[in-house]
Structure formats: C-alpha cells, structure tokens
Design a protein around this motif. Structure first.
Motif, PDB file in Angstrom:
ATOM      1  N   TYR A  70       0.864  -1.380  -0.359  1.00  0.00           N
ATOM      2  CA  TYR A  70      -0.099   0.220  -0.112  1.00  0.00           C
ATOM      3  C   TYR A  70       0.853   1.173   0.407  1.00  0.00           C
ATOM      4  CZ  TYR A  70      -3.840  -3.021   0.868  1.00  0.00           C
ATOM      5  OH  TYR A  70      -4.795  -4.283   0.258  1.00  0.00           O
ATOM      6  N   ARG A  71       2.293   1.364  -0.878  1.00  0.00           N
ATOM      7  CA  ARG A  71       2.720   2.338  -0.490  1.00  0.00           C
ATOM      8  C   ARG A  71       2.010   3.431  -1.250  1.00  0.00           C
ATOM      9  NH1 ARG A  71       7.459  -0.099  -3.547  1.00  0.00           N
ATOM     10  NH2 ARG A  71       5.925  -1.590  -4.550  1.00  0.00           N
ATOM     11  N   PRO A  72       1.491   3.447  -2.399  1.00  0.00           N
ATOM     12  CA  PRO A  72       1.343   3.875  -3.389  1.00  0.00           C
ATOM     13  C   PRO A  72      -0.580   4.988  -2.898  1.00  0.00           C
ATOM     14  CG  PRO A  72       1.021   2.330  -4.673  1.00  0.00           C
ATOM     15  CD  PRO A  72       1.309   1.980  -3.284  1.00  0.00           C
ATOM     16  N   GLN A  73      -1.081   4.685  -1.527  1.00  0.00           N
ATOM     17  CA  GLN A  73      -1.668   4.599  -1.173  1.00  0.00           C
ATOM     18  C   GLN A  73      -1.557   5.664   0.348  1.00  0.00           C
ATOM     19  OE1 GLN A  73      -2.545   1.243  -1.976  1.00  0.00           O
ATOM     20  NE2 GLN A  73      -3.133   2.442  -4.103  1.00  0.00           N
ATOM     21  N   PHE A  74      -0.269   5.068   0.279  1.00  0.00           N
ATOM     22  CA  PHE A  74      -0.213   5.490   1.616  1.00  0.00           C
ATOM     23  C   PHE A  74       0.602   7.368   1.115  1.00  0.00           C
ATOM     24  CE2 PHE A  74       0.873   2.304   4.402  1.00  0.00           C
ATOM     25  CZ  PHE A  74       0.073   2.001   5.559  1.00  0.00           C
ATOM     26  N   ALA A  75       0.978   7.596   0.127  1.00  0.00           N
ATOM     27  CA  ALA A  75       1.689   8.228  -0.838  1.00  0.00           C
ATOM     28  C   ALA A  75       0.295   9.363  -1.105  1.00  0.00           C
ATOM     29  CB  ALA A  75       2.577   8.259  -1.918  1.00  0.00           C
ATOM     30  N   ASP A  76      -0.690   8.973  -1.742  1.00  0.00           N
ATOM     31  CA  ASP A  76      -1.311   9.523  -1.560  1.00  0.00           C
ATOM     32  C   ASP A  76      -2.190  10.787  -0.842  1.00  0.00           C
ATOM     33  OD1 ASP A  76      -4.742  10.903  -2.144  1.00  0.00           O
ATOM     34  OD2 ASP A  76      -4.582   9.248  -3.713  1.00  0.00           O
ATOM     35  N   GLU A  77      -1.818  12.291  -0.575  1.00  0.00           N
ATOM     36  CA  GLU A  77      -2.337  12.660   0.352  1.00  0.00           C
ATOM     37  C   GLU A  77      -3.268  13.557   0.148  1.00  0.00           C
ATOM     38  OE1 GLU A  77      -0.559  14.744   2.402  1.00  0.00           O
ATOM     39  OE2 GLU A  77       1.343  13.699   1.587  1.00  0.00           O
ATOM     40  N   ASP A  78      -4.676  13.362  -0.796  1.00  0.00           N
ATOM     41  CA  ASP A  78      -5.687  13.261  -0.920  1.00  0.00           C
ATOM     42  C   ASP A  78      -6.321  12.271   0.150  1.00  0.00           C
ATOM     43  OD1 ASP A  78      -6.053  15.236  -2.115  1.00  0.00           O
ATOM     44  OD2 ASP A  78      -6.326  14.694  -3.932  1.00  0.00           O
ATOM     45  N   LEU A  79      -6.038  11.009  -0.292  1.00  0.00           N
ATOM     46  CA  LEU A  79      -6.695  10.014   0.866  1.00  0.00           C
ATOM     47  C   LEU A  79      -6.265   9.612   2.434  1.00  0.00           C
ATOM     48  CD1 LEU A  79      -8.130   6.893   0.210  1.00  0.00           C
ATOM     49  CD2 LEU A  79      -5.475   6.247   0.075  1.00  0.00           C
ATOM     50  N   ALA A  80      -4.754  10.315   2.532  1.00  0.00           N
ATOM     51  CA  ALA A  80      -4.480  10.269   3.798  1.00  0.00           C
ATOM     52  C   ALA A  80      -5.213  11.701   4.251  1.00  0.00           C
ATOM     53  CB  ALA A  80      -2.830  10.918   4.218  1.00  0.00           C
ATOM     54  N   ALA A  81      -5.704  12.655   4.287  1.00  0.00           N
ATOM     55  CA  ALA A  81      -6.579  13.205   4.541  1.00  0.00           C
ATOM     56  C   ALA A  81      -7.915  12.706   4.564  1.00  0.00           C
ATOM     57  CB  ALA A  81      -6.264  14.769   3.612  1.00  0.00           C
ATOM     58  N   THR A  82      -8.107  12.379   4.062  1.00  0.00           N
ATOM     59  CA  THR A  82      -9.691  11.662   3.922  1.00  0.00           C
ATOM     60  C   THR A  82     -10.076  10.903   5.722  1.00  0.00           C
ATOM     61  OG1 THR A  82      -9.992  12.418   1.637  1.00  0.00           O
ATOM     62  CG2 THR A  82     -12.034  10.484   3.099  1.00  0.00           C
ATOM     63  N   ALA A  83      -8.544  10.127   5.791  1.00  0.00           N
ATOM     64  CA  ALA A  83      -9.258   8.764   7.177  1.00  0.00           C
ATOM     65  C   ALA A  83      -7.572   8.738   6.789  1.00  0.00           C
ATOM     66  CB  ALA A  83      -9.199   7.366   6.440  1.00  0.00           C
ATOM     67  N   ASN A  84      -7.594   7.984   8.896  1.00  0.00           N
ATOM     68  CA  ASN A  84      -6.709   6.869   8.622  1.00  0.00           C
ATOM     69  C   ASN A  84      -5.966   5.731   8.354  1.00  0.00           C
ATOM     70  OD1 ASN A  84      -5.868   9.246  11.376  1.00  0.00           O
ATOM     71  ND2 ASN A  84      -7.864   7.994  11.741  1.00  0.00           N
ATOM     72  N   LEU A  85      -4.956   5.994   7.768  1.00  0.00           N
ATOM     73  CA  LEU A  85      -4.451   4.709   6.767  1.00  0.00           C
ATOM     74  C   LEU A  85      -4.047   3.641   7.682  1.00  0.00           C
ATOM     75  CD1 LEU A  85      -3.947   5.941   3.548  1.00  0.00           C
ATOM     76  CD2 LEU A  85      -5.798   5.187   4.369  1.00  0.00           C
ATOM     77  N   LEU A  86      -4.437   2.764   8.310  1.00  0.00           N
ATOM     78  CA  LEU A  86      -3.849   1.857   8.802  1.00  0.00           C
ATOM     79  C   LEU A  86      -3.921   0.226   8.518  1.00  0.00           C
ATOM     80  CD1 LEU A  86      -2.593   0.789  11.668  1.00  0.00           C
ATOM     81  CD2 LEU A  86      -5.396   0.367  12.416  1.00  0.00           C
TER      82      LEU A  86
END
Length: 295
Positions: A45-61
């Motif tokens: 999930y490196r691409p998801q951790f790098a996505d600023e919009d996704l990180a601003a929407t939810a805590n990624l765990l």
C-alpha cells in the motif's frame, strides 16, 4: 510514513501483528484498514500512503495477516478467520471504535470476515480483485485461475525443514508478481519485492509461514452461505486484466451481499489483480468517495 511496527493481541495464544499508520492517528477522521495480498506486506500500500487526498480523508492503517510481514503467533496454525479476529483486536487495542476495511485478493475475504464478525465495528468494506468462493470448479468455469494447481507445487516444495540461510526463491516471487501485476513489472519494483519477500520469508520459520499461507490460499472455506450476514456497504472493485479472479465471478458474487446497505461492483479497465498497486488513482478516488458517502 512510519515503518511497520507490531502490536500485541491475545488471539492464538498471544500474537504480534504487523501494523503501519500512514500518519499519526487522528481521532477526528474515519479509519481505513488495509489488508494485503498473498505473500506481500504492508508495503503493498505504498501508493495509498503516498496519496495526500486519501490521507486527508482517513487514517490509513495497514494490518498484515498471519503468515505475512511482521505478524507472528504463539500457535503454529492459522486461518483467514484468525486474521480477521486479530485485526479486530488491533482496532480495540488502538482505541479505534469503527473502521472501513479495504483488502486486496485474500485481504478481500479477511475484510468480509471482519464485517461478519463485528458488524458494529466495520462500517464498510472495499474488496479488490477478490473472490468470495473457495477454489471451486464453479469459479474456474467462470474464468478464474486454478488455485490448486498454482499452490500445490509450492506447498510440496516447502514441506521439508530448511536451514537458517534459506530464503524464498525469486522464481516463486516472480510467479506471484506475474499473477498480481502481469509480466510488465519494472526492474525496480521486481527488485523491491524480491528483497522484501526474502527478508520476510527466511530460515525455517519463514518457510513454514509461507507454506501455511499457501495452504490457506488453496484450501480456504468459501463464504457464499455467509455473505448475507454482511450488513455494511460494499464497494467491490475489479480489474479487467485480473488473471486470478474474473469479472464474471465478481458480477455473480456481488449479488450475494443481499443484506448490505449497498453493494456495488466497479470494473476498472486494464486493472490487474493487485488493483491497488496497478491502478492506485482509480482505487483511491473511489475509496475516498465511498468513505465520504458512508461516514
């Protein structure tokens, strides 16, 4: 992005579960749990951790299933149900009362199991490139792979004890990459996964964990009779170039979520089996919309 750490939960005689937050936990945001595919790790999930919009929407765990990454258990046997229970215990240990769960391939059926076990905790699931069946003749008739033929040679080859200097052969890693991402994998990405697999699967403990993970993949139970116990919304995303599980199978199985608040199948043109890695922009955008809709 933080490195993968471990957290202790009581399941399977006490377990340490590999986990990674994208950023420090923010209780004002919803949480998205990420469950990785066969033999990979939170690094999927490196691409998801790098996505600023996704990180601003939810805590990624990211939570690594039994047999994967840094997850270990006192007991020597485990199934996908065990990974689902342990992931729920991680949420409890972290003080996270509810979460969405996104899972790639085997992560999809861990997500479904979590939703069945704890409907008050799991607020929505996003299965990617998955199947809710066992490795059945039905699924092969619908164009899915022959998981028995894929897994059995590896299971047999991994049956004997090995020395401390053993590491998973790169040929097995390449077979996983071919199914997950196709043949056109960049040299840098291939090298990354060669190194990651050989770190995670070394020595006799690594051999045993990889063998049990392969057995789980081949011999898992199907979920068809249980899917009407999933009540949360479902966004199933599936790539047209997925060579493991077919769009035709997904089209049938999305209809089995009869008690879900909403169940949608979204087909991604050109998407591969490891859809979050092959088409992260499409997955991330759809996941953001899904979380916003159901939060």
């Amino acid at each position: 992005m933080a490195d993968t750490g471990t957290i202790t939960v009581p399941h399977l005689g006490t377990s340490t579960i590999g986990y990674r937050f994208g950023r420090p936990y923010d209780p004002s945001l919803p949480t998205l749990v990420l469950v990785n595919s066969f033999s990979t790790s939170a690094d999927l999930y490196r691409p998801q951790f790098a996505d600023e919009d996704l990180a601003a929407t939810a805590n990624l765990l990211a939570l690594e299933p039994y047999g994967h990454g840094r997850t270990r258990a006192s007991y020597e046997q485990f199934t996908y149900w065990d990974s689902a229970v342990a992931d729920l215990q991680v949420l409890d240990a972290l003080g996270i009362p509810e979460a969405f769960v996104l899972g790639t391939s085997q992560g999809g059926w861990v997500a479904a199991r979590m939703a069945m076990l704890a409907p008050r905790v799991v607020t929505g699931i996003v299965p990617l490139g998955t199947s809710m069946d066992h490795e059945s003749p039905r699924s092969r008739d619908l164009g899915c792979w022959d998981g028995v033929a894929f897994c059995t040679p590896a299971i047999d080859a991994l049956a004997e004890e090995v020395g401390h200097d053993w590491a998973v052969p790169v040929e097995l890693v390449d077979a996983v990459l071919a199914e997950g991402l196709g043949e056109d994998v960049s040299p840098a990405e291939r090298s990354f996964w060669h190194e990651t697999h050989q770190q995670n699967y070394s020595g006799d403990d690594g051999r045993r964990r990889l063998r049990l993970s392969s057995i789980n993949l081949r011999d898992r139970d199907g979920l068809h009779g249980r899917l009407d116990d999933v009540r949360c919304p479902v966004l199933w995303m599936h790539g047209t170039e997925d060579t493991v599980y077919s769009v035709a199978n997904a089209e049938q199985e999305i209809g089995l979520f009869t008690s879900s608040a909403d169940a949608e199948l979204r087909v991604v043109d050109g998407g591969r089996h490891f859809l979050s890695a092959s088409h992260p922009a499409e997955v991330d955008r759809a996941t953001i919309d899904f979380i916003r809709r159901w939060t």
